[in-house]
Write an enzyme that holds these catalytic residues in place. Structure first.
Site, PDB file in Angstrom:
ATOM      1  N   LYS A  91       4.261   4.369 -10.124  1.00 25.25           N
ATOM      2  CA  LYS A  91       3.064   4.130  -9.308  1.00 25.25           C
ATOM      3  C   LYS A  91       1.910   3.650 -10.181  1.00 25.25           C
ATOM      4  O   LYS A  91       1.145   2.773  -9.782  1.00 25.25           O
ATOM      5  CB  LYS A  91       2.697   5.400  -8.536  1.00 25.25           C
ATOM      6  CG  LYS A  91       3.713   5.700  -7.430  1.00 25.25           C
ATOM      7  CD  LYS A  91       3.551   7.095  -6.879  1.00 25.25           C
ATOM      8  CE  LYS A  91       4.552   7.353  -5.761  1.00 25.25           C
ATOM      9  NZ  LYS A  91       4.629   8.769  -5.421  1.00 25.25           N
ATOM     10  N   GLY A 134       1.765   7.119  -0.599  1.00 18.35           N
ATOM     11  CA  GLY A 134       2.105   7.274   0.824  1.00 18.35           C
ATOM     12  C   GLY A 134       0.987   6.852   1.739  1.00 18.35           C
ATOM     13  O   GLY A 134       0.625   5.680   1.813  1.00 18.35           O
ATOM     14  N   GLY A 171       6.453  11.153   3.414  1.00 21.84           N
ATOM     15  CA  GLY A 171       6.724  11.391   4.826  1.00 21.84           C
ATOM     16  C   GLY A 171       6.766  10.076   5.581  1.00 21.84           C
ATOM     17  O   GLY A 171       6.009   9.157   5.277  1.00 21.84           O
ATOM     18  N   GLU A 174       0.829  -1.220   0.000  1.00 23.18           N
ATOM     19  CA  GLU A 174       0.000   0.000   0.000  1.00 23.18           C
ATOM     20  C   GLU A 174       0.855   1.258   0.000  1.00 23.18           C
ATOM     21  O   GLU A 174       0.559   2.228  -0.694  1.00 23.18           O
ATOM     22  CB  GLU A 174      -0.916  -0.008   1.226  1.00 23.18           C
ATOM     23  CG  GLU A 174      -1.794   1.226   1.367  1.00 23.18           C
ATOM     24  CD  GLU A 174      -2.838   1.336   0.269  1.00 23.18           C
ATOM     25  OE1 GLU A 174      -3.762   0.515   0.274  1.00 23.18           O
ATOM     26  OE2 GLU A 174      -2.721   2.221  -0.594  1.00 23.18           O
TER      27      GLU A 174
END
Lengths: 159, 337
Positions: free
Chosen positions: B226, B155, B319, B150
């Site tokens: 992606k 992210g 992040g 995932e």
């Protein structure tokens, strides 16, 4: 399309049904009950979208159903798309770029706004293209893609 | 209490971030799911920490921050991560080494080794699923273990798990979205401030939003990877990076953004797959106020489905803590399967 219908039940359905049967999409129907014509008919104004090729068949069908068609006003160019071009737009012959779309007969450049930041810098243009239908618009965009590729321009299409 | 032993391979920003979140969320996960994650090994490029009785993840995180991971009492200098994956008694391997989109290595070898050692794999590393998706999937299946990734797309933003666990009855007809926060930041700033590309790029680099070599992001390569993962995982396609049409954002000018804005549009780098056609990455005009017109570093993805219609999710695409959200979701998902 302006029609005149007899003042009796079922007449509006008689006029509208063929439109859906021919794949048309009715946008609005205005029924002027209060404006009877001298012959006692009721004026009805119908706006609908339909493939250009099917219009004639539809008109014949409506006439044979006994619907009086007063006039048909075509707004031929129904689809509108905005694109952005970046690159040497002017020097790669913008007139030719526009002509290539306009000469298709089914699409045309309706509006153009150009921004030129400096002599050697890339210009940007916003182009509004109108076409007779969705299929035609697809073809026009494909044509523009080829032109952009050939002239080394970046074409930004809407999602 | 179900005890689940995990390894973290690659202890950089993401790997050590996951360790920290596992430590902070330990009680929450124990009481809510009855699962106790025990970190039994950490693999780095220059050695490993091996500790069958458990490593304190917060301690490891702090050591990493001080660049003194090798002072951990269980540190084994120069030990290879492959050997750690083979030998350690663990249930799940979290693969968090840097992305390599050409070979997928070293992540690809780590994952294949894990599957063959009957260990589940959770990753946010885009390289391996982008270059060898079907091979990885088949190897995992053959060994009766799970492969969850995932965190590799968007992210924190749930996409793969959303489709698998929540939209089960839907056929996914199309996907489009913004999958790269760096490009979104650059285009948003250029548009709102009327600043040139180079200026905003250097600003983004200073803020740590863009890498010193921004090619991977601004040329659309990251978005394309992606899309490849989504094409393979959601549409069951068998595509790789070379099958994607890619145009980046380097040619976008403030003038173009202004012309677009004057007619009610913003320009976004959009990744798109429609009806199993060739995946495409390109700058596109998005009407202002459209669900895809999100600003800043946000990611967004819109799924076109046969039953639910359009479903759009948006969230932070990068992040350590945000990506840990996806990694923990996968960890818990495997334990509950």
């Amino acid at each position: 399309m302006d029609l005149e219908l007899k003042d009796m039940p079922g007449q509006l359905v008689l006029a509208l049904q063929p439109i859906s049967e021919f794949g048309g999409n009715i946008v609005s129907v205005i029924h002027h009950r209060d404006k009877k014509t001298p012959r006692g008919l009721i004026p009805v104004q119908i706006t609908f979208e339909i493939d250009e090729g099917k219009l004639e068949g539809l008109i014949n069908r409506m006439k044979s159903d006994g619907v009086t068609i007063v006039q048909v006003g075509e707004d031929r160019l129904l689809e509108r798309v905005v694109v952005i071009l970046i690159g040497h737009i002017i020097h790669s012959d913008i007139r030719d770029t526009i002509d290539r779309i306009d000469s298709t007969g089914y699409a045309e450049v309706k509006d153009l706004a150009v921004s030129m930041p400096g002599v050697d810098q890339h210009s940007a243009a916003r182009m509004v293209i109108n076409a007779t239908g969705k299929k035609e618009m697809k073809k026009a965009i494909q044509l523009l893609r080829n032109v952009a590729h050939e002239k080394n321009l970046l074409l930004i299409e809407p999602i | 209490m179900k005890k689940v032993r995990i390894l973290i391979i690659g202890f950089g920003v993401i790997g050590s971030g996951v360790a920290r979140v596992i430590s902070e969320k330990r009680e929450f996960i124990r009481s809510k799911y009855g699962i106790d994650f025990k970190l039994v090994g950490i693999g780095e490029h220059n050695g490993c920490i091996v500790c069958p009785n458990g490593i304190d993840p917060m301690r490891a995180y702090e050591l990493k921050r001080e660049s003194t991971l090798n002072r951990h009492p269980c540190w084994k200098d120069k030990m290879n991560s492959i050997d750690l994956i083979k030998e350690a008694n663990a249930d799940i391997v979290i693969e968090a080494t840097p992305t390599n989109i050409n070979s997928g290595e070293p992540g690809l070898s780590h994952m294949m080794t894990a599957f063959n050692a009957k260990k589940h794999v959770v990753t946010s590393n885009k390289g391996p699923p982008a270059v060898a998706f079907q091979n990885l999937r088949k190897t995992a299946e053959k060994n009766g273990v799970q492969f969850r990734f995932e965190g590799s797309v968007g992210g924190a933003m749930p996409v793969l798990n959303l489709v698998r666990d929540t939209l089960q009855a839907n056929e996914i007809l199309g996907i489009e979205g913004i999958l790269n926060g760096t490009c979104n930041y650059i285009l948003t700033r250029m548009s709102t401030e009327g600043l040139p590309y180079e200026h905003v790029l250097s600003e983004a680099q200073e803020l740590g939003i863009a890498e010193a070599d921004p090619t991977y992001d601004v040329e659309g390569i990251d978005t394309a990877c992606k899309l490849v993962i989504l094409a393979n995982a959601i549409f069951g396609m068998n595509v790789s990076y070379k099958d994607v049409d890619v145009t980046g954002i380097t040619q976008i000018t403030p003038e173009a953004l202004k012309l677009a804005s004057d007619d009610g549009y913003v320009i976004k780098l959009i990744g798109e797959i429609q009806d199993k056609n060739r995946p495409m990455v390109a700058p596109r005009l998005v009407p202002k106020g459209h669900p895809l017109a999100v600003g800043g570093t946000l990611n967004v993805i819109s799924l076109r489905t046969d039953l639910a219609g359009e479903i759009t999710v948006t969230g932070k695409g990068a992040g350590a803590v945000e990506t840990s959200s996806s990694i923990l979701s996968d960890l818990i998902g495997i334990c509950e399967a």
